[in-house]
Design a protein around this motif. Sequence first.
Motif, PDB file in Angstrom:
ATOM      1  N   ASP A  26      84.128  -5.882 -45.826  1.00 25.04           N
ATOM      2  CA  ASP A  26      84.639  -7.182 -46.260  1.00 25.04           C
ATOM      3  C   ASP A  26      86.139  -7.171 -46.498  1.00 25.04           C
ATOM      4  OD1 ASP A  26      84.793  -5.661 -48.530  1.00 25.04           O
ATOM      5  OD2 ASP A  26      83.629  -7.014 -49.812  1.00 25.04           O
ATOM      6  N   GLY A  27      86.800  -6.035 -46.217  1.00 27.80           N
ATOM      7  CA  GLY A  27      88.243  -5.938 -46.370  1.00 27.80           C
ATOM      8  C   GLY A  27      88.700  -5.319 -47.666  1.00 27.80           C
ATOM      9  N   ASP A  28      87.822  -5.209 -48.655  1.00 28.88           N
ATOM     10  CA  ASP A  28      88.189  -4.560 -49.910  1.00 28.88           C
ATOM     11  C   ASP A  28      88.469  -3.076 -49.675  1.00 28.88           C
ATOM     12  OD1 ASP A  28      87.901  -6.866 -51.321  1.00 28.88           O
ATOM     13  OD2 ASP A  28      86.045  -6.305 -52.342  1.00 28.88           O
ATOM     14  N   ARG A  29      89.394  -2.540 -50.478  1.00 33.12           N
ATOM     15  CA  ARG A  29      89.676  -1.118 -50.374  1.00 33.12           C
ATOM     16  C   ARG A  29      88.635  -0.320 -51.146  1.00 33.12           C
ATOM     17  NH1 ARG A  29      95.314   2.213 -51.683  1.00 33.12           N
ATOM     18  NH2 ARG A  29      94.503   4.258 -51.032  1.00 33.12           N
ATOM     19  N   LEU A  30      88.143   0.743 -50.545  1.00 21.90           N
ATOM     20  CA  LEU A  30      87.231   1.658 -51.231  1.00 21.90           C
ATOM     21  C   LEU A  30      88.078   2.672 -51.984  1.00 21.90           C
ATOM     22  CD1 LEU A  30      84.545   2.839 -51.986  1.00 21.90           C
ATOM     23  CD2 LEU A  30      84.454   3.987 -49.750  1.00 21.90           C
ATOM     24  N   THR A  31      88.097   2.536 -53.287  1.00 20.06           N
ATOM     25  CA  THR A  31      88.875   3.420 -54.146  1.00 20.06           C
ATOM     26  C   THR A  31      87.961   4.464 -54.787  1.00 20.06           C
ATOM     27  OG1 THR A  31      88.556   2.004 -56.071  1.00 20.06           O
ATOM     28  CG2 THR A  31      90.476   1.547 -54.668  1.00 20.06           C
ATOM     29  N   LYS A  54      93.854   8.651 -48.141  1.00 26.62           N
ATOM     30  CA  LYS A  54      93.845   7.698 -47.033  1.00 26.62           C
ATOM     31  C   LYS A  54      93.281   6.359 -47.490  1.00 26.62           C
ATOM     32  CE  LYS A  54      92.278   7.264 -42.228  1.00 26.62           C
ATOM     33  NZ  LYS A  54      91.560   7.926 -41.114  1.00 26.62           N
ATOM     34  N   GLU A  55      93.821   5.282 -46.966  1.00 28.44           N
ATOM     35  CA  GLU A  55      93.307   3.954 -47.285  1.00 28.44           C
ATOM     36  C   GLU A  55      92.062   3.683 -46.461  1.00 28.44           C
ATOM     37  OE1 GLU A  55      94.912  -0.418 -46.362  1.00 28.44           O
ATOM     38  OE2 GLU A  55      96.070   0.566 -47.967  1.00 28.44           O
ATOM     39  N   VAL A  56      90.948   3.483 -47.135  1.00 26.20           N
ATOM     40  CA  VAL A  56      89.669   3.209 -46.479  1.00 26.20           C
ATOM     41  C   VAL A  56      89.231   1.807 -46.861  1.00 26.20           C
ATOM     42  CG1 VAL A  56      87.250   3.890 -46.269  1.00 26.20           C
ATOM     43  CG2 VAL A  56      89.033   5.645 -46.490  1.00 26.20           C
ATOM     44  N   ARG A  57      88.888   1.014 -45.871  1.00 25.56           N
ATOM     45  CA  ARG A  57      88.482  -0.365 -46.110  1.00 25.56           C
ATOM     46  C   ARG A  57      86.980  -0.526 -45.914  1.00 25.56           C
ATOM     47  NH1 ARG A  57      92.206  -3.466 -48.843  1.00 25.56           N
ATOM     48  NH2 ARG A  57      94.250  -2.539 -48.376  1.00 25.56           N
TER      49      ARG A  57
END
Length: 252
Positions: A171-176, A165-168
């Motif tokens: 600040d808008g950056d993606r948590l990878t 899942k895409e988690v932000r």
Amino acid sequence: MAVLPQRRSRDEVAAPPAAQLAAGGAAHASSAAARPAGHGRSTPVNAATAEGRSDAELAAYLGYFGADSIVADAEHIRRELTGGAPWTTLGQSFGGFVTAACLSAAPEGLAGCLVTGGLPGLTAGAAEMYDRLYPRVAVRNAAYYRRYPEDVARVREIADHLGAKEVRLPDGDRLTIARLRFLGKAFGGGDGFEQVHGLIEDAWHGDELGDPFRYAVMAATGLIGHPLFALQESIYGRPGAATGWAAEQALA
């Protein structure tokens, strides 16, 4: 860096004071801070100073923050403070690399050098450095999971969630997954295990990663105040030989 005046007798007061240049780490209370260019309040490199520059312009701008510029600035400070007399440098972490650069480019300004950490190798490049470092990182990871064995499943659950899942971050950056791993940089500190465990233990809010966790990860991994830290691999470069993203290759 911090400039530390030496103690002198009353008979020596009239003479220009010798000084010590302490690079890296916190300055003593009696010192005058002198951060290298690009660090602290000394022309910091951040989003504001990079805004509006093309990739080529930004690369050229960062060229002003190399070892040659740091040595030139240090030499200017030395001459102003000591009247041209040599001083002794104390290098810690990145300061060890600054000390080595001073020895190479301006040895006439040095009465002596002390290094407590961060001494570059004479021949080893970035790839060899990471080959030696990563086994030590694995040892620290193993020690963390021995102290907190319940975090094995917890970290895996978070990583699986980030992979699916895409988690932000706020600040808008993606948590990878890669950024999650970056939390492990705290393992080099005395209470690093406890810092990370506290985040992992309280990461969830229902089926989602909670706001406190996402804010804490953003603060711990964003490098907002010191973005040059992300480019530190370059200090292991050699003339005519790029480091070639050696850290990423070692992880591959």
